[in-house]
Design an enzyme around this catalytic site. Structure first.
Site, PDB file in Angstrom:
ATOM      1  N   ARG A   1     -27.211  40.971  45.836  1.00 62.60           N
ATOM      2  CA  ARG A   1     -26.380  40.997  44.630  1.00 62.60           C
ATOM      3  C   ARG A   1     -25.420  39.813  44.578  1.00 62.60           C
ATOM      4  O   ARG A   1     -25.107  39.305  43.499  1.00 62.60           O
ATOM      5  CB  ARG A   1     -25.613  42.320  44.551  1.00 62.60           C
ATOM      6  CG  ARG A   1     -26.495  43.488  44.124  1.00 62.60           C
ATOM      7  CD  ARG A   1     -25.732  44.765  43.982  1.00 62.60           C
ATOM      8  NE  ARG A   1     -26.561  45.790  43.346  1.00 62.60           N
ATOM      9  CZ  ARG A   1     -26.221  47.063  43.229  1.00 62.60           C
ATOM     10  NH1 ARG A   1     -25.055  47.482  43.715  1.00 62.60           N
ATOM     11  NH2 ARG A   1     -27.025  47.924  42.639  1.00 62.60           N
TER      12      ARG A   1
ATOM     13  N   GLY B   1     -34.227  51.453  42.031  1.00 57.96           N
ATOM     14  CA  GLY B   1     -34.046  51.362  43.483  1.00 57.96           C
ATOM     15  C   GLY B   1     -35.317  51.490  44.297  1.00 57.96           C
ATOM     16  O   GLY B   1     -35.675  50.604  45.090  1.00 57.96           O
TER      17      GLY B   1
ATOM     18  N   GLY C   1     -29.760  52.525  37.350  1.00 57.40           N
ATOM     19  CA  GLY C   1     -29.553  53.386  36.197  1.00 57.40           C
ATOM     20  C   GLY C   1     -29.613  52.646  34.877  1.00 57.40           C
ATOM     21  O   GLY C   1     -30.163  53.154  33.890  1.00 57.40           O
TER      22      GLY C   1
END
Length: 398
Positions: A36, A354, A377
């Protein structure tokens, strides 16, 4: 919907608030996966190159009672500094005098990371007053966190309406990839939808029937559909109470001319463990004392044949119990086929979620996909057709 990008903004000499996602795994005080951080690097470095002063906002974990040392963003500073190859300063608050002083004393060419936004109740409440406190620190707002775009939080949604705002490079990439694969795909388009339960992806399946030409259903979800067709699934994970729903989905898909692709053969075992003794059986011939743990070789061949006719692939969820060998076989084989076709320029391939990212990385196919979303999500909700607050707030047509 349209949004501005960094190309549209004057950043020279400006304090640039950048909403990022530095919610990375940490063990013993050290970041164990910088993915990330790597993904936000292009935006931060471009802001610096354009004369801006990057001030990073992020959540970390899910604190419930204010400050929690174990969820401080400070622990990310060393890894972030290494990824950016810049000095990263830290402010122990994201609002107020402490944050103001850190912004005012930030040397040109350096980066400032503020404390966890979720230490304040106003963040989750999308409180405009809290958003104004954040806005007071900057001149421009850059949203570079699609992974939290489904959250109506102050630093994600409200803040974007208080300052000149745009999408960062990561957000821009995500939005373009999803638009090209779902909203405006090159046809025919095929979706791979896997995972454990139909109930967790019911909205997704119903939303995909219209836009998709073909939908591959795999994993535990497929067992519910097989049972709905009258097949014995033995001890397999199966939501028997959703058989009527599965039949409704099949009927809706047929009416919409959307082909549903289910396993034609399955890999069964009596134990859920690595390298458990297993056999390949026809999809309608699962013994009562066994469980379905993967799609079989004929199913893989069928899916690969279907891929030959499509131009776009969207992937969310594995085809089997990919964490436990050899039940990763179907997922790996189909993923590598998609990767090969992508490299050959035959298809556009986008994946997210994920388990999906983990499965594709494990197969070795991830690097060859057109785009892998780091969002979980948010990726799923976009596929479900929902409006994401963090994206809607950037809408430049309003």
């Amino acid at each position: 919907m349209a949004w501005k990008t960094l190309d549209d903004m004057d950043l020279d000499g400006k304090n640039v608030l950048i909403r990022v996602d530095v919610n990375v795994p940490v063990e013993n005080g050290k970041v164990t996966d910088t993915t990330r951080l790597d993904r936000i690097s292009p935006t931060v470095l471009e802001v610096l190159s354009k004369g801006g002063r990057p001030i990073l906002l992020s959540h970390f974990g899910r604190p419930t009672r204010g400050f929690d040392l174990s969820m401080s963003t400070q622990q990310v500073v060393p890894a972030l500094s290494q990824v950016l190859n810049r000095r990263v300063h830290f402010a122990s608050s994201c609002i107020g005098q402490t944050a103001r002083e850190a912004v005012d004393t930030l040397p040109d060419g350096d980066v400032l990371l503020l404390e966890n936004t979720r230490f304040h109740a106003g963040e989750k409440n999308n409180d405009r007053g809290f958003a104004k406190d954040l806005a007071a620190l900057g001149d421009v707002f850059v949203s570079d966190t699609f992974s939290t775009a489904h959250r109506a939080h102050a630093s994600v949604a409200a803040l974007a309406t208080l300052l000149p705002s745009c999408a960062g490079r990561l957000m821009e990439e995500e939005l373009k990839a999803l638009t090209n694969s779902l909203s405006e795909p090159e046809r025919p388009v095929l979706a791979v939808v896997g995972g454990a339960k139909v109930s967790s992806k019911l909205v997704l399946l119903k939303n995909l029937i219209g836009p998709m030409d073909k939908i591959v259903i795999g994993g535990g979800m497929a067992n519910t559909f097989l049972a709905a067709q009258g097949h014995q699934v033995g001890q397999s994970l199966c939501e028997h109470d959703l058989q009527d729903t599965a039949r409704e989905i099949l009927a809706e898909a047929e009416a919409a001319n959307c082909e549903i692709i289910l396993p034609v053969d399955v890999v069964v075992a009596r134990e859920f463990k690595e390298f458990a003794e297993n056999k390949v059986r026809a999809a309608d011939d699962c013994p009562r004392d066994t469980m379905i743990l993967d799609a079989g070789p004929d199913s893989v061949e069928n899916i690969c044949n279907k891929l030959e006719d499509v131009k776009t692939v969207i992937w969310n969820g594995p085809l089997g119990a990919f964490e436990i060998p050899p039940f990763n076989t179907a997922t790996d084989a189909v993923a590598l086929k998609v990767a090969e076709m992508t490299e050959d320029g035959q298809i556009l391939s986008v994946a997210g979620g994920g388990d999906t990212v983990a499965a594709l990385k494990k197969s070795g196919a991830a690097e060859s996909f057109s785009y892998i979303s780091t969002a979980g999500g948010a990726f799923l909700e976009w596929m479900e057709g929902k409006t994401l607050p963090g994206v809607a707030a950037l809408d430049d047509t309003k």
